[in-house]
Design an enzyme around this catalytic site. Structure first.
Site, mmCIF file in Angstrom:
data_model
loop_
_atom_site.group_PDB
_atom_site.id
_atom_site.type_symbol
_atom_site.label_atom_id
_atom_site.label_comp_id
_atom_site.label_asym_id
_atom_site.label_seq_id
_atom_site.Cartn_x
_atom_site.Cartn_y
_atom_site.Cartn_z
ATOM 1 N N GLY A 136 -30.511 -11.722 -1.725
ATOM 2 C CA GLY A 136 -30.939 -11.763 -3.291
ATOM 3 C C GLY A 136 -30.855 -12.567 -3.615
ATOM 4 C CG ASP A 137 -31.763 -13.605 -7.952
ATOM 5 O OD1 ASP A 137 -31.460 -12.331 -7.509
ATOM 6 O OD2 ASP A 137 -32.173 -14.261 -9.130
ATOM 7 C CE LYS A 162 -27.192 2.387 -7.374
ATOM 8 N NZ LYS A 162 -27.067 3.127 -6.058
ATOM 9 C CG ASP A 176 -38.578 -9.239 -6.883
ATOM 10 O OD1 ASP A 176 -39.631 -8.589 -6.022
ATOM 11 O OD2 ASP A 176 -37.649 -8.995 -6.761
HETATM 12 O O1 F6P Z 1 -35.637 -7.488 -5.982
HETATM 13 C C1 F6P Z 1 -36.811 -6.397 -4.699
HETATM 14 C C2 F6P Z 1 -37.007 -5.113 -5.842
HETATM 15 O O2 F6P Z 1 -37.930 -4.730 -5.250
HETATM 16 C C3 F6P Z 1 -37.608 -5.395 -7.302
HETATM 17 O O3 F6P Z 1 -38.741 -5.763 -6.864
HETATM 18 C C4 F6P Z 1 -37.634 -4.259 -7.313
HETATM 19 O O4 F6P Z 1 -37.655 -4.193 -9.494
HETATM 20 C C5 F6P Z 1 -36.091 -3.575 -7.099
HETATM 21 O O5 F6P Z 1 -35.631 -4.108 -5.665
HETATM 22 C C6 F6P Z 1 -35.650 -1.908 -6.891
HETATM 23 O O6 F6P Z 1 -35.276 -1.795 -6.796
HETATM 24 P P1 F6P Z 1 -34.380 -0.391 -6.049
HETATM 25 O O7 F6P Z 1 -34.256 -0.187 -4.878
HETATM 26 O O8 F6P Z 1 -32.904 -0.106 -6.929
HETATM 27 O O9 F6P Z 1 -34.810 0.728 -7.174
#
Ligand code: F6P
Length: 356
Positions: free
Chosen positions: A107-108, A80, A133
């Protein structure tokens, strides 16, 4: 003159990142005699102009290399922050650290942000794809996915034993955002009866029918339902909430399914919910994730040597290739095709995978 290469990890972590870092350091120093700077917490490190020189000896512990099998990332990561508002200072960080090139593992979402910064700041940028993912376009595999499939498969094996002992229905919620690769592959490997993924809407009527079949016509008196966090009903319902930063986050699908299963209530089936959560992001990287991490790390350094910037390394047909980042960013995420061989395989195993 030797180059100075920055490396950072951005977005959600996953197993295999440390192996990429290890390979980048090894190949850059041994083959090219370049210096590698590890930038902590992605753009935050650039913003604060912080970096540490990574050396092969510094990464060893008494001759043993812990980076081979350590999950997470030794560089730290963030997913973030308002990079647009801070762009000028982040770009100044690249210059202050006197980088000749930057390798970003992400990631993307992270890769799109880094590419934008790279084009504004004229960076020599090379990207490496990672995410449990497995939804990054133009690469068949991303780092972290294989380990996560193994982790979920292992959890399903464990849950099946206890489900069998008590004739229970186990609902298992897995990650994946809008892609069902993780749920589908682990569901097949782990012997699930029902796999619900975002790409193929499901109906409660069919779920109940499948549970009834198992109950009445099979020696198997338990059931395992794997549900991806982004799964949708045929009427388009998903489970999500908006977080404090205004971002829509997927959450609660397992609970929703558990509460909505009328057949279970009617037959007084015992139903339990397991949300695997961030367990899926941790652990020792699988052999395959380490191998691919090594191949990607090596290829990324070679791209820097060839001055082929603004590219992402990718896995295609058993080889590492490079793809222009522009194509990757412009493309929608790679999702499960409802016609794919794995969906057909799941159906051939009698697994309910949503409406055909
Ligand atoms: O993109 C990877 C991922 O693990 C997703 O599968 C999941 O929705 C998200 O990140 C969770 O993000 P955070 O770690 O911010 O809770």
């Amino acid at each position: 003159m030797g180059k100075r290469i920055g490396i950072l990890t951005s977005g959600g972590d996953c197993p295999g990142l440390n192996m990429v870092i290890r390979t980048v350091v090894s190949h850059a120093t041994l083959t090219y005699d370049w210096e590698v700077l590890g930038i902590p917490y992605a753009t935050q490190g650039l913003l604060e102009q912080k970096a540490t020189t990574l050396s092969l000896h510094g990464l060893d512990l008494h001759g043993i290399d812990p980076l081979l099998n350590m999950g997470g990332t030794i560089l730290g990561s963030i997913n973030k922050g308002d990079t647009r508002a801070q762009a000028k200072d982040i770009i100044a960080g690249y210059e202050a650290l006197e980088l000749d090139a930057l390798i970003g593992i992400g990631g993307d979402g992270s890769l799109a942000i880094l590419r934008e910064l790279a084009s504004q700041g004229n960076w020599n940028f090379v990207a490496i794809p990672k995410t449990i993912d497995n939804d990054i376009a133009f690469t068949e595999r991303s780092i972290g996915f294989d380990t996560a499939v193994n982790t979920v498969t292992d959890a399903l094996n464990r849950l099946a034993c206890t489900a069998a002992s008590h004739d229970r229905v186990m609902v298992v919620e897995v990650m994946g955002r809008t892609a069902g690769h993780l749920a589908l592959q682990a569901g097949i490997a782990g012997g699930a009866d029902i796999i619900l993924i975002p790409e193929i809407p499901y109906s409660f009527t069919k779920i109940c029918q499948k549970l009834r079949e198992l109950r009445d016509h099979s020696i198997r008196k338990f059931a395992v339902i794997v549900v991806a966090e982004g799964a949708k009903t045929t009427t388009g319902e998903i489970s999500c909430y908006t977080d404090s930063l205004g971002e829509v986050r997927l959450r609660g699908i397992g609970q929703y399914i558990t509460e909505q299963l009328p057949f279970c209530r009617e037959k007084q089936l015992d139903i339990r919910l397991t949300i695997l959560g961030h367990v899926q992001r941790g652990g020792i990287p699988s052999a395959w994730d380490r191998i691919m991490a090594a191949a990607f790390g090596k290829a990324a350094i070679d791209l820097v040597a060839q001055e082929q910037f603004d590219h992402m390394v990718a896995w295609r047909n058993g080889e590492v290739v490079s793809v222009p980042l522009e194509l990757v960013i412009d493309q929608s995420p790679s999702l499960v095709s409802p016609q794919s061989c794995l969906i057909q395989t799941a159906r051939s195993l009698g697994i309910y995978v949503g409406e055909s």
